[in-house]
Design an enzyme around this catalytic site. Structure first.
Site, PDB file in Angstrom:
ATOM      1  CE1 TYR A 130       1.952  -0.655   8.848  1.00  0.00           C
ATOM      2  CE2 TYR A 130       0.546  -1.325  10.562  1.00  0.00           C
ATOM      3  CZ  TYR A 130       1.167  -1.398   9.609  1.00  0.00           C
ATOM      4  OH  TYR A 130       0.940  -2.617   8.786  1.00  0.00           O
ATOM      5  CG  ASP A 158      -4.011  -5.952  -0.009  1.00  0.00           C
ATOM      6  OD1 ASP A 158      -4.383  -4.637  -0.210  1.00  0.00           O
ATOM      7  OD2 ASP A 158      -3.575  -6.327   1.067  1.00  0.00           O
ATOM      8  CE  LYS A 165       3.434   3.061   5.206  1.00  0.00           C
ATOM      9  NZ  LYS A 165       2.393   2.103   4.816  1.00  0.00           N
ATOM     10  CG  HIS A 221      -1.753  -1.117   1.263  1.00  0.00           C
ATOM     11  ND1 HIS A 221      -1.788  -1.716   2.679  1.00  0.00           N
ATOM     12  CD2 HIS A 221      -2.343  -1.840   0.514  1.00  0.00           C
ATOM     13  CE1 HIS A 221      -2.616  -2.671   2.526  1.00  0.00           C
ATOM     14  NE2 HIS A 221      -2.798  -2.961   1.394  1.00  0.00           N
TER      15      HIS A 221
END
Length: 185
Positions: A135, A171, A75, A65
């Site tokens: 995250y 996905d 991130k 992603h």
């Protein structure tokens, strides 16, 4: 002393973060994030979002992603429970490491993180049952600017460590990279 260090990877701008815990008879303590330290490795904003994912089944793959500009994000991915094979793919137009994939093992035991700059896709494979990831993001999530790559795209050459047992419907619908894909700004 923060006990945090970083090692560059073969992919420009991508860092593996390591922590040295302080241990005593009660257990251990380690600092996960300190903005002033992470600035040296490319973190340049406040933490705007913190997410926690749980993946129940060994072999499951989440991703790959990414967020498109102007909502692209840096991130920091850390494994809190279990072990994953964590992957980042460079999608930056003009980058010397364009379309290069880097994978590393993150686990609760090794206390490593992956610091992923803007312009990268990210995904992981659970190597144990009951994996938990934390995250930290420097931008707000923008569903209108999300994108994805097919985790099994042969052009990326990702060598997932174990057979893939599960992927989400979303996905599975990501398309392989086309020959005319020039990257993202």
């Amino acid at each position: 002393m923060t006990g945090i260090s970083a090692s560059p990877t073969d992919v420009e701008g991508l860092w593996v973060i390591e922590r040295a815990p302080i241990k005593d008879s009660r257990g251990s303590f380690c600092r996960v994030f300190e903005p002033s330290v992470f600035e040296e490795w490319g973190w340049d904003g406040p933490v705007r979002q913190v997410n926690h994912s749980c993946t129940a089944q060994r072999g499951a793959v989440r991703g790959l992603h990414f967020q498109l500009p102007p909502h692209d994000e840096t991130k920091l991915v850390t494994c809190l429970a279990g072990e994953v094979y964590d992957v980042a793919v460079d999608l930056r137009r003009g980058s010397p490491t364009f379309l290069s994939a880097f994978g590393t093992h993150l686990s609760a035991d090794n206390r490593k993180s992956l610091l992923i700059p803007r312009g990268f896709a990210h995904g992981f494979q659970a190597l144990t049952d009951d994996v938990e990831l934390l995250y930290l993001h420097d931008r707000d999530y923008a569903p209108t600017h999300e994108g994805g790559l097919l985790a099994t795209d042969p052009r990326l050459g990702i060598d997932w460590p174990i057979p893939i047992s599960q992927m989400s419907e979303r996905d599975l619908t990501h398309k392989p990279i086309e020959d005319d894909f020039e990257g993202i700004d």
